[in-house]
Design a protein around this motif. Structure first.
Motif, PDB file in Angstrom:
ATOM      1  N   UNK A  33       0.811  -1.214   0.000  1.00  0.00           N
ATOM      2  CA  UNK A  33       0.000   0.000   0.000  1.00  0.00           C
ATOM      3  C   UNK A  33       0.848   1.269   0.000  1.00  0.00           C
ATOM      4  N   UNK A  34       2.158   1.153   0.215  1.00  0.00           N
ATOM      5  CA  UNK A  34       3.031   2.321   0.300  1.00  0.00           C
ATOM      6  C   UNK A  34       3.267   2.905  -1.089  1.00  0.00           C
ATOM      7  N   UNK A  35       3.032   4.213  -1.211  1.00  0.00           N
ATOM      8  CA  UNK A  35       3.257   4.918  -2.470  1.00  0.00           C
ATOM      9  C   UNK A  35       4.375   5.947  -2.367  1.00  0.00           C
ATOM     10  N   UNK A  89      10.615  -5.506  -2.703  1.00  0.00           N
ATOM     11  CA  UNK A  89       9.858  -6.074  -3.812  1.00  0.00           C
ATOM     12  C   UNK A  89       8.361  -5.803  -3.679  1.00  0.00           C
ATOM     13  N   UNK A  90       7.903  -5.556  -2.450  1.00  0.00           N
ATOM     14  CA  UNK A  90       6.479  -5.291  -2.225  1.00  0.00           C
ATOM     15  C   UNK A  90       6.083  -3.847  -2.499  1.00  0.00           C
ATOM     16  N   UNK A  91       7.055  -2.933  -2.506  1.00  0.00           N
ATOM     17  CA  UNK A  91       6.755  -1.505  -2.648  1.00  0.00           C
ATOM     18  C   UNK A  91       7.107  -1.080  -4.068  1.00  0.00           C
ATOM     19  N   UNK A  92       6.106  -0.780  -4.842  1.00  0.00           N
ATOM     20  CA  UNK A  92       6.307  -0.445  -6.243  1.00  0.00           C
ATOM     21  C   UNK A  92       7.225   0.771  -6.398  1.00  0.00           C
ATOM     22  N   UNK A  93       8.230   0.626  -7.245  1.00  0.00           N
ATOM     23  CA  UNK A  93       9.124   1.728  -7.531  1.00  0.00           C
ATOM     24  C   UNK A  93      10.202   1.964  -6.498  1.00  0.00           C
ATOM     25  N   UNK A  94      10.269   1.156  -5.458  1.00  0.00           N
ATOM     26  CA  UNK A  94      11.269   1.360  -4.412  1.00  0.00           C
ATOM     27  C   UNK A  94      12.646   0.926  -4.893  1.00  0.00           C
ATOM     28  N   UNK A  95      13.662   1.351  -4.143  1.00  0.00           N
ATOM     29  CA  UNK A  95      15.039   0.980  -4.427  1.00  0.00           C
ATOM     30  C   UNK A  95      15.589   0.187  -3.248  1.00  0.00           C
TER      31      UNK A  95
END
Length: 259
Positions: A197-199, A223-229
């Motif tokens: 759910x984190x954006x 891997x669960x947070x879209x666009x994360x590094x």
């Protein structure tokens, strides 16, 4: 529950960057990293309740220990009292958990998140009760030897570097009730399966030799947070900002330059 925050430098008008300390450490934990970033940020350091300085609400007046969500909300309230309504946050361990909670519950306040050496869940209620029992019996000074092995990579404390030993001395001097209160908050903390759910733009940072918050576990979180590094700090364990502040500062600078 508001918590203590202090301005680290005087750079008004610059993006705000807030640092959060680990369980059993003081609010100066990130100082070597923060000092490398003062030209580009207005920096604040925050404190787990009772760890360094008395907070706005003394521990003795708290009806019960706060939850991680309450600490996250308390940080937002404390910064708002300083005139700060938008900020990036760097938290390690329990403060990484606070950061993840901020990203879920206060996304409008958070411009970016560095989640360092943290987890969706820490241990079990039974393991925390065991730790709390040790502190009640022997105080935080009784934790120093075992904690040293978790916090620092092999060989670091044998080098001619004072910082690691100062951090362990801080642990020995932390108020026992303050440690127990923060440890109690971790007993009920569990974000397993909720990170998608984190954006907020997020950087996950792991120590290569961290046996608790392993690089593999933190990669799985990223891997669960879209666009994360995701980055790994070499030759470091649970407190990479102590062992390699230059590398950590470079990663934070690069990450913050991207949003």
């Amino acid at each position: 529950m508001r918590i203590a925050v202090r301005a680290f430098n005087d750079n008004p008008g610059s993006p705000v960057l807030v640092f959060g300390n680990a369980l059993g450490t003081r609010m100066t934990l990130w100082s070597s990293v923060a000092a490398r970033l003062t030209d580009d940020f207005q920096i604040y350091v925050s404190d787990l309740p009772g760890h360094t300085v008395p907070g706005p609400e003394p521990l003795a007046e708290a009806a019960e220990p706060p939850t991680i969500d309450q600490l996250a909300s308390g940080l937002v309230e404390s910064l708002a009292a300083e005139g700060v309504t938008s900020f990036a946050y760097c938290g390690v361990s329990i403060s990484g958990a606070i950061g993840l909670s901020l990203a879920r519950s206060h996304p409008d306040a958070l411009t970016g998140l560095v989640a360092c050496a943290t987890a969706e869940k820490f241990g079990t209620p039974d393991s925390w009760e065991e730790r709390i029992g040790e502190v009640r019996t022997s105080g935080t000074r009784g934790l120093v030897d075992d904690t040293a092995d978790r916090w620092f990579a092999a060989g670091f404390l044998g080098e001619d570097i004072a910082t690691g030993h100062l951090v362990l001395a801080d642990l020995a001097l932390i108020d026992d009730d303050a440690y127990i209160g923060a440890a109690t908050a971790l007993k009920s903390y569990d974000l397993t399966g909720l990170l998608s759910a984190i954006t907020t733009p997020t950087l996950f940072m792991a120590g290569a030799q961290d046996s608790g918050c392993t690089p593999e576990a933190m990669q799985a979180m990223a891997d669960q947070v879209e666009g994360s590094r995701f980055v790994t700090i070499p030759d470091s364990a649970h407190l990479p900002m102590v062992e390699h502040p230059d590398i950590v500062a470079d990663h934070i600078q690069e990450f913050c330059d991207g949003f």
